[in-house]
Scaffold this active site. Structure first.
Site, PDB file in Angstrom:
ATOM      1  N   GLU A 236       0.809  -1.224   0.000  1.00 34.79           N
ATOM      2  CA  GLU A 236       0.000   0.000   0.000  1.00 34.79           C
ATOM      3  C   GLU A 236       0.842   1.273   0.000  1.00 34.79           C
ATOM      4  OE1 GLU A 236      -2.673  -0.509   3.301  1.00 34.79           O
ATOM      5  OE2 GLU A 236      -3.996  -1.802   2.164  1.00 34.79           O
TER       6      GLU A 236
ATOM      7  N   GLU B 162      -6.670  -7.679  -0.723  1.00 25.92           N
ATOM      8  CA  GLU B 162      -7.064  -7.658   0.692  1.00 25.92           C
ATOM      9  C   GLU B 162      -8.472  -7.108   0.805  1.00 25.92           C
ATOM     10  OE1 GLU B 162      -4.781  -5.302   3.402  1.00 25.92           O
ATOM     11  OE2 GLU B 162      -2.880  -5.960   2.565  1.00 25.92           O
TER      12      GLU B 162
END
Ligand code: GAL
Ligand code: ZN
Length: 667
Positions: free
Chosen positions: A145, A304
């Site tokens: 991320e 995710e």
């Protein structure tokens, strides 16, 4: 990726090795096909500078491989070890306020630090050499991320790199002074060395400088990704490289994912429901559509999401029965090649021990586990859809850089929010059962009958020409207020507003008049029907002789009697302009009129909150029906086929039970 991926982040270093065997057995029971390994493992793989311990990872990968489970192997570069920071405290990022972050969490990285880059390259090389040919490794998962939790750094090294970046961008100080408008407030620079990152200033800082710093930050992080990717490509050819984006506009605002999408082999995103009372499934659909668009329409992967509640929001409700499957298959409907979670086994320690997982603290005697096993079977039944593509009905223009520019200070009103407009336009189209692609403002739009532009404050001349060509070629365009105002330097286009869009919209805007807090106005159509509006009004003047026609007019407020919503026929197409903020029902009325111009027939046969999306590929056409309501839904089928999750025949009208998902493969 020949079948769909199912699994999650797997952090085996948190558990004794005996547990790994149980993990693999349970993964098989749940239908897990892939796990992400090693995202935070740097400290366990490189125990001291240049000292490596790969034994445990060797054994783990062999064990997973023997169990038939593939691995998305991470480069652990989001979590440098304590020894690294002890040697290089300067690699800890500094906030705009001048606070240097400390060790003890994760993601504390100055992306301009030479020491960090060198250490990250080192561990990436080691992993690529050792595991590049390991039969379990199906995907590289670089870092984690980018942009969250830290994006910009304001340390000395970052300032130094920013200066080099500006020299490359502008070549001369004159060009920089012009682009940044430094004549204003006496900010002229006579020496490159005097230029710095934006600092905390007594009042508003230079907007063009801030916008460039946002670009510099995005490019710096992307540069670090590219460095790792290139090492992996070189030393481990053939294994695709990804990193997990956060395209939900509420979850990461600092990365220009149009540019990122071009750099990865497979687009992946993480998505978490923001449980603030809004319709979470709409936000999920929007993020999924945006991700697919960043992938250029190609299949992507949700790397995710959560099986149930998270632990980092103010209040973290559990998902309702069936909600996890609706979420996961909602991503799949919109192009994801599977569904992955954070994380496999719920941690007993650390910051995320109260975050749900596939295998909860309670173990297998638990609702979440039972739903995880059922979802694994569903994903298995959908194997044939791999490689197919989601079909869109309309497009929404979206640009991160325009959003950054619009979010700077001292705009005409603080009540206008570009993201809110994008969300609202999206939700209106969602409720009309239209599947939306997102498009960069300079993308070819000609494939779409309808294109909406919620709030494109920053739009270059080239964007204006692109939108004009789209309309002239027969498209239907809907533009909302405060679009086309500035160029890439946050400099107002010459002449009347909206500089870049005057031609295509067939009008000018003489003045804006945002409303006071709580103030509302009404707009009226020729038939006397009235719609409410708030936040923003304008004095709109149609071009003469061949300009826009007013369709709705301000019935009251400062712009009373002036055009509020206009329609401009140009070439073979039509350009609508909405000069005020419409609440959902009012926006729906206007978008329905535009959709009629675009020849899109309304889907009045589908109930609200029943999501119907189609994926099409070589092996067939798949209709996804996701029932977010508590009552049975009836979905008319174009063609008869087989329902893949129940194995039943489906023809005529498909009954979708409350909260259920159905996927029909047409014969
Ligand atoms: C993600 C992150 C994961 C985990 C998860 C919790 O943003 O990548 O490591 O922290 O959030 O929701
Ligand atoms: Zn820095």
């Amino acid at each position: 990726m020949s079948r769909l991926a199912y699994g999650g982040d797997y952090n085996p270093e948190q558990w004794p090795e005996e547990v790994w065997h149980e993990d693999v057995a349970l993964m098989r029971e749940a239908g897990v096909t892939m796990v992400s390994v090693g995202v935070f493992s740097w400290a366990r793989l490189e125990t001291a500078p240049g000292v490596h311990d790969f034994g445990w990872l060797d054994r783990l990968l062999d064990l997973l491989h023997a169990g038939g489970i593939r691995v998305a192997l991470a480069t652990p570069t989001v979590a440098p070890p304590a020894w690294f920071y002890a040697a290089h405290p300067e690699a800890l990022p500094v906030t705009k306020e001048g606070v240097r972050y400390g060790f003890g969490s994760r993601g504390a990285i100055c992306h301009s630090s030479a020491a960090y880059r060198q250490a990250a390259a080192g561990i990436t090389e080691q992993l690529a050499r050792r595991y590049g040919k390991h039969p379990a490794v199906a995907l590289w998962h670089v870092h984690n991320e980018y942009g969250v939790p830290v994006n910009a750094c304001y340390c000395e090294a970052s300032g130094e790199e920013f200066r080099s970046w500006l020299r490359a961008r502008y070549q001369t100080l004159d060009a920089l002074n012009t682009a940044w408008g430094t004549a204003f407030w006496g900010q002229h620079y006579g020496d490159w060395a005097h230029i710095d990152a934006p600092r905390v200033t007594p009042t508003v800082g230079n907007p063009a400088q801030q916008l460039d710093y946002a670009r510099f930050t995005d490019e710096t992080l992307r540069g670090n990704f590219i460095a790792e990717r290139d090492i992996l490509h070189r030393l481990a050819p053939g294994v695709p490289v990804t990193t997990n984006f956060m395209t939900a506009l509420s979850q990461c605002d600092s990365m220009d994912y149009w540019a990122w999408g071009r750099e990865v082999d497979l687009v992946a995103q993480d998505h978490y429901l923001i449980t603030d009372g809004r319709r979470t499934h709409v936000n999920l659909a929007m993020a999924a559509d945006l991700t697919r668009s960043v992938a250029g329409g190609a299949p992507w992967l949700v790397l995710e999401h959560s099986t149930s509640g998270v632990n980092w929001q103010p209040r973290n409700p559990a998902k309702r029965p069936g909600e996890m499957a609706r979420n996961s298959l909602g991503h799949v409907a919109r192009g994801s090649e599977g569904a992955m979670f954070f994380q496999w086994r719920q941690s007993r320690q650390g910051a995320e021990k109260f975050h749900s997982a596939m295998l909860p603290h309670a173990g297998t005697a638990n609702r979440v586990w039972r739903e995880v096993v059922a979802l694994g079977a569903d994903i298995g039944a959908l194997a044939g859809i791999a490689g197919s593509r989601t079909m869109a009905d309309a497009a929404m223009v979206w640009d991160w850089q325009s959003w950054w520019a619009q979010n700077l200070e001292w705009r005409p009103t603080e009540d206008h929010d570009a993201r809110e407009r994008a969300d609202s336009f999206y939700e209106t189209l969602y409720d009309r059962h239209l599947t939306v692609d997102f498009a960069h403002p300079e993308a070819d739009l000609s494939a779409y009958p309808l294109v909406v532009v919620p709030a494109l404050y920053l739009a270059t001349e080239a964007v204006g020409q692109n939108l004009r060509a789209y309309v002239e070629g027969g498209g239907t365009l809907v533009v909302s207020y405060f679009s086309g105002i500035v160029d890439e330097h946050d400099t107002v286009h010459p002449g009347a507003y909206p500089g870049a869009l005057r031609d295509v919209l067939g009008l000018t805007v003489e003045e804006w008049s945002p409303l006071l807090r709580g103030e509302r106005v009404r707009i009226e159509a020729a038939d006397g029907s009235v719609l409410p509006a708030d936040v923003w009004t304008e004095f709109v003047v149609p071009n003469v002789p061949r300009g826009a026609e007013p369709v709705w007019t301000y019935a009251d407020g400062r712009a009373a009697a002036g055009p509020a919503i206009t329609r401009h026929q140009l070439g073979r197409g039509t350009a609508w302009y909405i000069s005020t903020r419409l609440a959902p029902e009012a926006l729906d009325t206007v978008l329905a009129a535009a959709a009629a111009d675009a020849g899109i027939s309304p889907r009045d046969d589908l109930p609200r909150d029943v999501e119907v999306v189609r994926r099409t590929g070589e092996h067939g056409s798949y209709l996804f029906a996701i029932n977010h309501t508590a009552t049975e839904a009836k979905v008319p089928l174009g063609a008869a086929g087989t329902e893949l999750l129940t194995g039943e025949r489906a023809a005529g009208v498909l009954a979708v039970p409350p909260g259920a998902v159905r996927v029909v493969r047409a014969d």
